[in-house]
Design a protein around this motif. Sequence first.
Motif, mmCIF file in Angstrom:
data_model
loop_
_atom_site.group_PDB
_atom_site.id
_atom_site.type_symbol
_atom_site.label_atom_id
_atom_site.label_comp_id
_atom_site.label_asym_id
_atom_site.label_seq_id
_atom_site.Cartn_x
_atom_site.Cartn_y
_atom_site.Cartn_z
ATOM 1 N N LYS A 191 0.864 -1.273 0.008
ATOM 2 C CA LYS A 191 -0.049 0.194 -0.146
ATOM 3 C C LYS A 191 0.899 1.337 0.080
ATOM 4 C CE LYS A 191 -4.268 -1.837 0.599
ATOM 5 N NZ LYS A 191 -5.401 -1.143 -0.444
ATOM 6 N N ILE A 192 0.398 2.346 -0.596
ATOM 7 C CA ILE A 192 1.011 3.724 -0.585
ATOM 8 C C ILE A 192 0.562 4.538 0.183
ATOM 9 C CG2 ILE A 192 1.793 5.572 -1.978
ATOM 10 C CD1 ILE A 192 2.377 3.475 -4.247
ATOM 11 N N LEU A 193 1.003 5.058 1.084
ATOM 12 C CA LEU A 193 0.307 5.973 2.036
ATOM 13 C C LEU A 193 1.159 7.537 2.060
ATOM 14 C CD1 LEU A 193 -0.694 6.008 5.763
ATOM 15 C CD2 LEU A 193 1.107 7.570 4.993
ATOM 16 N N MET A 194 0.381 8.587 1.824
ATOM 17 C CA MET A 194 1.124 9.689 1.528
ATOM 18 C C MET A 194 0.551 10.708 2.822
ATOM 19 S SD MET A 194 1.374 10.510 -2.524
ATOM 20 C CE MET A 194 2.627 11.718 -2.198
ATOM 21 N N ASP A 195 1.392 11.502 3.193
ATOM 22 C CA ASP A 195 1.374 12.449 4.285
ATOM 23 C C ASP A 195 1.149 13.722 3.957
ATOM 24 O OD1 ASP A 195 1.686 10.674 6.687
ATOM 25 O OD2 ASP A 195 2.740 12.032 7.683
ATOM 26 N N LEU A 196 -0.216 14.312 4.325
ATOM 27 C CA LEU A 196 -0.262 15.742 3.967
ATOM 28 C C LEU A 196 0.304 16.498 5.213
ATOM 29 C CD1 LEU A 196 -4.076 16.111 2.835
ATOM 30 C CD2 LEU A 196 -2.085 15.966 1.763
ATOM 31 N N ASP A 444 -3.110 4.886 -2.028
ATOM 32 C CA ASP A 444 -3.858 4.224 -1.442
ATOM 33 C C ASP A 444 -4.675 4.959 -0.252
ATOM 34 O OD1 ASP A 444 -3.727 1.830 -3.205
ATOM 35 O OD2 ASP A 444 -1.681 1.876 -2.396
ATOM 36 N N ILE A 445 -3.816 5.647 0.611
ATOM 37 C CA ILE A 445 -4.156 6.058 1.867
ATOM 38 C C ILE A 445 -3.763 7.471 1.931
ATOM 39 C CG2 ILE A 445 -4.188 5.895 4.195
ATOM 40 C CD1 ILE A 445 -3.115 2.972 3.815
#
Length: 615
Positions: A191-196, A444-445
């Motif tokens: 899964k790919i998570l990106m932080d704002l 994804d997140i």
Amino acid sequence: MQQDVKQLEELIEQIDTLHEGAVALEQKFAPAVELVHPEFRKSAQNLLHYLSLRKHDMRNLQENLSQLGLSSLGRAEGHVLASLQAVRNQLCLLSACTPAEKELAVSFFEYSELLETHTEALLGPKPEKRNTRIMVTLPSEAAEDYDLLLRLLKAGMNCARINCAHDNEKVWLQMVQLIHQAEEETGVKCKILMDLMGPKLRTGPLKEGPKLITIRPAQNNLGQTTEAANVWLAPPDAPPPVNMDAWLPVKAEWVAQLRENDAILFTDTRGRKRSFSVLKKEANGVIAHLFKSSYITTGMKLRIKNKAVAERTTEVGELPPTFAPIILKKDNLLVLTRELIPGEPALYDDQGHVVKPAQISCTLPEVFKQVKEGQPILFDDGKIEGKIMEVNKDSIMVKITYASPTGSKLRDDKGINLPESKIRLKGMTEKDKHDLKFVARHADIVNFSFVNYVEDVEALHHELNELKADNVSVMLKIETKEGFRNLPHLLLACMKRYPAGIMIARGDLAVECGFLRLAEVQEEILWLCEAAHMPVVWATQVLETLAKKGRPSRAEITDAAMAQRADCVMLNKGPYVVQAIEMLHDIMVRMQEHQHKKTSMLRSLQVSDMEALQE
């Protein structure tokens, strides 16, 4: 005997009161429950039941139940009404009353199924051999180092985290593409998570210093060089290969003359004579070795030794400027400015008296209207502490109350925390909205930083709906005192989209709530999320010294073992992060035999002389 019956009846009455209170709170928040995603409906009801249960001090009730050999409700988070009914039925059997079958929101069996379903929907299938996923923060080098991503996946990474506070869309896209390439090669899903970035209050820029870089080869404790520094000598438009220690921009024509084993002479800023040795020639530059520490500035002359070439000498091109940190000690004064002007250290006269205190700006000027004299203020994850002495329209005077005895360094872009100030910041910044467009296409997140209020969650949901990003899950980072205080409301708001999760960002959370309270606070977050069947990520400084230095501390091993109670554990970047993944995997596989959430799993003790004890 009569006394025993009376005691049992009193206990049944207490259980009934708890049950009625739980149902009443659910009915009170029925409109909010109706708004959550259907997959979260039962979970939202159970969360409300748990909140009602925990309004009471149940320690006396727990002790009485325990004396009767019954459940003391200490593990009721995931199935509150089912736990209350089971205890009531047992009490009825002891007192000869009629057990009452009541409608349950979540049964004992549904609890595990709901949590597993929600976790798999958010973080992907359960890894082989372990229950807990591993998330890894990617370094900037991951945009070009495909081998690193392969090793991370093979070691056990299940989710890659990309922090939008660093790098840019070009770098992020390269990371995403290499992750997908590595997935195809290994057959491992990630899964790919990106932080704002969120509205974090940070220190502003510092005053520019000389355009200089310092290159230091690796040394042992005796100061002896153990490994040369790798330096890339190339034109400014030729980016370096991976694992370079420095990059010196020079003319393309001059570089083209170089060959392997050539020596390049120069004198550094301290007047020390130094030399590079060309190790390898590439298409657009050379890799050179440097065996002694050197300070190099823009315009410094480099000369090829003992070789007949057209152009023996050149100058180092434009280097990035340095930014000297502000050194702060206890009782020093620091001025925070509203205007985003470069920060400067304090000025002293000949007698050592302060003529002008140190100053630095902050990135969110709206806080000037929301802080008060006497409130604490912390910088750089709590490494520097201060007290607000004076608040003006354009500046805040701070007295430093804690710093390193030798002086703590305050740099630009370091976090500022105001734990006792009621800071109301806009949940989504313009940068967040811009970055979200990229996130919606490639992640994804989305991980929402510094979320404090329901309106923040609703703003994120609105932006995602506008982008038609139904495929993007939402995770909320709990990292402020206000976010922790509002967690029940944030959970209900977050449940409007499915799937969703919570990250315990222990770095800022410890600064905000106090280091002494962190253990207590993270436990409460785990309990509330378990009641909501909401997946939890345990983040910040897990096996930190192992990832950065190659060897963990004893305390970190214990922390990693405790982290297994979460549904995912996050590791930060570092040169030894692959080893950190492997160790974390091993720890979690071992610990899941002993612990699931709050429940101790009583496998047979692995004591060598157990057989001797049984003889």
